[in-house]
Write an enzyme that holds these catalytic residues in place. Sequence first.
Site, mmCIF file in Angstrom:
data_model
loop_
_atom_site.group_PDB
_atom_site.id
_atom_site.type_symbol
_atom_site.label_atom_id
_atom_site.label_comp_id
_atom_site.label_asym_id
_atom_site.label_seq_id
_atom_site.Cartn_x
_atom_site.Cartn_y
_atom_site.Cartn_z
ATOM 1 N N CYS A 58 136.206 64.361 86.083
ATOM 2 C CA CYS A 58 136.861 64.765 87.321
ATOM 3 C C CYS A 58 137.427 66.165 87.090
ATOM 4 O O CYS A 58 138.126 66.393 86.097
ATOM 5 C CB CYS A 58 137.978 63.788 87.676
ATOM 6 S SG CYS A 58 138.982 64.342 89.071
ATOM 7 N N ASP A 65 134.183 60.099 84.700
ATOM 8 C CA ASP A 65 133.527 59.407 85.806
ATOM 9 C C ASP A 65 132.194 58.899 85.281
ATOM 10 O O ASP A 65 131.489 59.611 84.569
ATOM 11 C CB ASP A 65 133.288 60.355 86.983
ATOM 12 C CG ASP A 65 134.574 60.751 87.681
ATOM 13 O OD1 ASP A 65 135.415 59.860 87.891
ATOM 14 O OD2 ASP A 65 134.726 61.938 88.020
#
Length: 170
Positions: A58, A65
């Site tokens: 992120c 992620d």
Amino acid sequence: MKKKNGRDSKELADFALGESQTNYPETYAPEVLEAFDNKNPGKIAWTTFVCTEFTSLCPKTRQPDFAKIFINYIADKKMVESKSLKLYLFSFRNHGDFHEDCVQTICDDLVKLMKPKYIEVIGEFTPRGGIAIYPYANYAAKDKFFQELYKKRMSEYAPGKYSMELSKLY
């Protein structure tokens, strides 16, 4: 004289595939992508890659992620070499970008490398904060057939439509 393999050694000499030492990039590295000649450029055939362990960061929180990335394409003159694709996708692990940007970047880099007749990239990101994000990007060559395919696939897209359950892989 009949060849033992479908490709001669000169065609394969420059590929990273088969090297005794694999160098994993630590940052986003589109330069690791390699292409080879498509022996059947006049044909229309789908190729699908499924990356079950894609990771990026992120850009705001730097938290990881996780996603499944599906790449479906119809080659023209070039095709992507799978080990180079694996290393390229792995290079996103320390790259901070939003899900949608990662998927669009993958699509753009593969278009630049191969100039396919058609390509689509789907990301199925693991939900964080109760929100699942499934970005979709596609590209088509100027040929009318592929432009129609582009429009059809884009207009009919829904999460899960052009991907598959992992149980079908294992």
